[in-house]
Design a protein around this motif. Sequence first.
Motif, short mmCIF file in Angstrom:
data_model
loop_
_atom_site.label_atom_id
_atom_site.label_comp_id
_atom_site.label_asym_id
_atom_site.label_seq_id
_atom_site.Cartn_x
_atom_site.Cartn_y
_atom_site.Cartn_z
N THR A 143 -83.20 38.72 23.00
CA THR A 143 -84.24 38.67 22.02
C THR A 143 -85.29 38.83 22.87
OG1 THR A 143 -84.97 37.81 24.89
CG2 THR A 143 -83.81 35.65 23.70
N GLY A 144 -84.58 40.49 23.06
CA GLY A 144 -86.48 41.07 23.03
C GLY A 144 -87.14 41.01 23.77
N ARG A 145 -86.92 39.76 24.98
CA ARG A 145 -87.62 40.10 26.04
C ARG A 145 -87.37 39.72 27.47
NH1 ARG A 145 -89.56 34.39 23.55
NH2 ARG A 145 -90.84 35.62 22.37
N THR A 146 -87.67 40.00 28.63
CA THR A 146 -87.19 39.92 30.05
C THR A 146 -86.95 39.01 30.54
OG1 THR A 146 -89.31 42.16 30.33
CG2 THR A 146 -87.57 40.38 32.30
N VAL A 147 -85.95 38.73 30.82
CA VAL A 147 -85.36 37.32 31.24
C VAL A 147 -84.88 37.99 33.03
CG1 VAL A 147 -83.09 36.32 32.14
CG2 VAL A 147 -84.15 37.60 29.76
N ALA A 167 -71.60 34.29 43.24
CA ALA A 167 -70.32 34.55 44.17
C ALA A 167 -70.68 35.77 44.29
CB ALA A 167 -69.11 33.76 43.40
N LEU A 168 -71.18 37.18 43.41
CA LEU A 168 -71.20 38.37 43.93
C LEU A 168 -72.30 38.25 45.06
CD1 LEU A 168 -71.10 40.29 40.23
CD2 LEU A 168 -69.49 40.30 42.18
N GLY A 169 -72.37 37.27 45.20
CA GLY A 169 -74.03 37.35 46.53
C GLY A 169 -74.71 37.86 45.58
N VAL A 170 -75.64 37.97 44.37
CA VAL A 170 -76.91 38.34 43.78
C VAL A 170 -77.25 36.94 43.49
CG1 VAL A 170 -77.45 38.22 41.29
CG2 VAL A 170 -75.81 39.10 41.89
N ARG A 171 -78.94 37.10 43.82
CA ARG A 171 -79.77 35.69 44.22
C ARG A 171 -80.03 35.80 43.00
NH1 ARG A 171 -79.55 37.59 49.02
NH2 ARG A 171 -81.65 38.70 48.73
N GLU A 172 -80.76 37.43 42.39
CA GLU A 172 -82.07 37.15 41.89
C GLU A 172 -81.44 38.11 40.67
OE1 GLU A 172 -85.36 37.46 43.01
OE2 GLU A 172 -86.94 37.88 40.53
N VAL A 173 -81.86 38.21 39.72
CA VAL A 173 -81.24 39.04 38.61
C VAL A 173 -82.19 39.41 37.24
CG1 VAL A 173 -80.54 39.99 36.47
CG2 VAL A 173 -78.73 38.65 38.21
N ALA A 174 -83.27 40.84 37.34
CA ALA A 174 -84.34 40.65 36.08
C ALA A 174 -83.46 41.47 35.26
CB ALA A 174 -85.58 41.04 36.87
N ALA A 175 -83.89 41.17 33.52
CA ALA A 175 -83.55 42.12 32.70
C ALA A 175 -84.33 42.38 32.08
CB ALA A 175 -81.58 41.38 32.26
N VAL A 176 -84.28 43.31 31.98
CA VAL A 176 -85.19 44.17 30.35
C VAL A 176 -84.63 44.75 29.42
CG1 VAL A 176 -87.72 45.20 30.79
CG2 VAL A 176 -86.76 44.26 33.02
N PRO A 177 -84.74 44.29 28.51
CA PRO A 177 -84.92 44.79 27.12
C PRO A 177 -85.67 46.54 27.09
CG PRO A 177 -86.84 43.41 26.83
CD PRO A 177 -86.36 43.21 28.09
N LEU A 178 -84.51 47.43 26.71
CA LEU A 178 -85.00 48.59 25.92
C LEU A 178 -85.20 49.26 25.14
CD1 LEU A 178 -82.64 50.88 28.27
CD2 LEU A 178 -84.67 49.81 29.26
N SER A 179 -86.62 48.66 24.38
CA SER A 179 -87.17 48.63 23.03
C SER A 179 -87.90 50.07 22.85
CB SER A 179 -87.54 47.67 22.65
OG SER A 179 -87.02 46.47 22.91
N THR A 180 -87.52 50.67 21.91
CA THR A 180 -88.53 51.65 21.42
C THR A 180 -90.26 50.82 21.44
OG1 THR A 180 -88.46 51.39 19.41
CG2 THR A 180 -86.90 52.86 20.44
N PRO A 181 -91.39 51.90 21.82
CA PRO A 181 -92.54 51.74 22.08
C PRO A 181 -92.47 50.50 20.12
CG PRO A 181 -92.15 53.65 22.29
CD PRO A 181 -91.13 53.82 22.45
N THR A 214 -85.68 54.67 28.22
CA THR A 214 -86.45 54.10 27.17
C THR A 214 -86.11 55.91 26.32
OG1 THR A 214 -86.37 52.04 27.31
CG2 THR A 214 -86.13 53.06 25.25
N ARG A 215 -87.26 56.21 26.83
CA ARG A 215 -87.81 57.25 26.11
C ARG A 215 -87.42 59.38 26.23
NH1 ARG A 215 -94.34 56.62 25.83
NH2 ARG A 215 -94.42 54.73 25.82
#
Lengths: 290, 238
Positions: A143-147, A167-181, A214-215
Motif C-alpha cells: 500500500t505504500g503506507r505505514t501499518v 505467539a512469538l511474544g510480539v504485542r505491537e508491530v509498526a511497518a513503514v515502507p521504504l520509498s524514495t523521496p 532509504t537514502r
Amino acid sequence: MTPGDGYADQAAAAWQRAAAARERASRADDSARRHDEWAREPGRELHEDLAAALRTTAACHRSSAQLQEGFARRMTRWAQGRGARPQFMTGVAEACGTPSAALTLVDSGQGQLAVAASDEVARAAQELEFILGEGPTRDATATGRTVVATHMVLEERWPCCGPALTALGVREVAAVPLSTPDVSDVCLGALAVFDPRPGLVGSQAFAEIVGALTRTVLLDPDADPELYGGTDHRDVVQQAAGMVSVHIGRRVDDALALVKARAFSLGMPLETFARGIVSGDFRLTPEGRS
Amino acid sequence: MTTPRQRLASIFVELSGGNSGAPLDHPVLLTALAVRSRELVGARACSVLLAPAGSESGEVYASEPRARDLVREAFNRGEGPGPYCRRTGNPVPRTDLRSQVARQRWPHYVSRALALGYTEVAARPLRGRDEVIGVLVLFGSGEAPLTEEALVFGQSLADIVAIALLRDRELDRSRVLAGQLEHALTSRLTIEQAKGVLAAQRSLSMDEAFAILRGHARARQRKLLEVAREVVEGRLIL
C-alpha cells in the motif's frame, strides 16, 4: 565468527560513511540557509519549501551518520570483548527503542528478496511473513503506507500470520515502507519494528531513521545494502527450492511454496529445513517427505 | 478572483509537480517557461537555456526561433548575458544593447541581437542546489520594454522551473538506483535457484553447480543471470 574477522575494516568503513553523511548534512544545511535568504525577497515564498526540504534531507544524513557511528563503536567494543558479532540492525532497533527491528527488501511484486534483522524475534517474524505471504510488512510495501497493529488487530487482520506473531511474544508491530523521496511508486521494502517505544511512530526521529535507511543505506552511490554482512538473502532456501523443483518436476515457484509449507507444518526454521534438503537429509516429493 | 499572475504561477506548479511521480517533459516545461514569461512580462522574446554544470551541450527553448538561435549561438561562443549568468550565478540587470558598454562587453552578441530587433536584454539564473543549472534570458524592444516588476516575476518562474528540474533529476537517480538494487537482489536469487536445479539434476555440490554455470556462461560469453534463468525455467540442460 571471531573478532579480527574483518572487524577493523568494517569499523573503518562505518566511520568513513558517517563522516560522508555528516558532510552531506552540512552541505544541505548550507543550501537551506541560502534558500532562506532568497525566500526573504518578495514573491519568493517558494524558497521556503525548498529550504524545508533541504533541512529534512540534512536530518536524514545526520541520522544515517549516527547509525554508522553507533555500528563502528559496537564493532570496536566487540573486538575487545566477547559476545555475538554486532549487527547494523541492532543499532537501528535501539534507535527505535526496541531490541527487535527488521529491514525487508522486496521486488516489484512485493516478494521478499532479502532481510536484515536485529534479533531472533525480528528474524522469525519476517520469516513468518515470507512463509505465509501475509502480514504488516507485506501490507506496508503493497500500500505504500505505514501499518501499525496491536495484539487484537494483529490476529484479526492477518488470521494466519497474526496469531503466529503474538505467539512469538510480539504485542505491537509498526511497518513503514521504504520509498524514495517524492516517488511512492518505487518501494524498496519496509522497516518493521516490534514493540517500539511509545510515541515512536509518527515522530520526526523515526521518519529520519526511515529516511536514512532509504537514502544513505540503500540508495546512495556508496550505500551498503549488505549492511556489513547482516543482510540475509536466504540463499540456501533458494537452492533448496531449485533442488525440489527437479525432485517433484514442478516450477521453482511451486517448489519454493512446498518447501515453505513443509517447514511450517514441521515447525522447523526455514533455513534449517532448507539445509536438510541441500545436504540430502530431507527429500521432498509431491506426496510428502521421504 | 485570481490575477493573471496567480493563474500563471498555478500553471507552473501544475507543470512542475502537479502529477507527482511522473517524469517531467523538459521541452514542454521549458517552452512553457519561455512562452509564458514573454506573455507575462510583455517582453519581446524569452529564451531558456538549460545547461547544468559539467554538461557539454545545452538545451535551448524560446518563445520564437530567432531568440533560440541567438541564445544557442551565445552559449556556443561563451559570449553574452546568458553565458555570464550561467558562469557567475549573478542575474544580468536590464541592459541597453545600444549602449557603448554593452557593445564593448559582448561585441559579437550585441550586433546579432540588434539585427534581430532586440534592444534590451536581461538574464535570470535557474538556481539549483549548489550550482546554476540554466538561464532565463529576456529580450525587450522599443514597443515591448522590460520592466523591473517583470524581471522579479521572471525570477520566480525560473525558480519554480529550476526546483521542478532538480526534483526530476533526483527522482530519476532514485529510480535508477532502486532498479539496480532490485536487479542485483533478484539476480542472486535466480542464480541460487539455478545452482539447486543443477545440483539436483547432476548430483553435484552447490560449489560444483556454480562452477558449471559460470563456466558455461564464460565459454559462450553470456551473462550468468541469463544462463541461470534458462536453467531454472528448464530451457537449458547443462
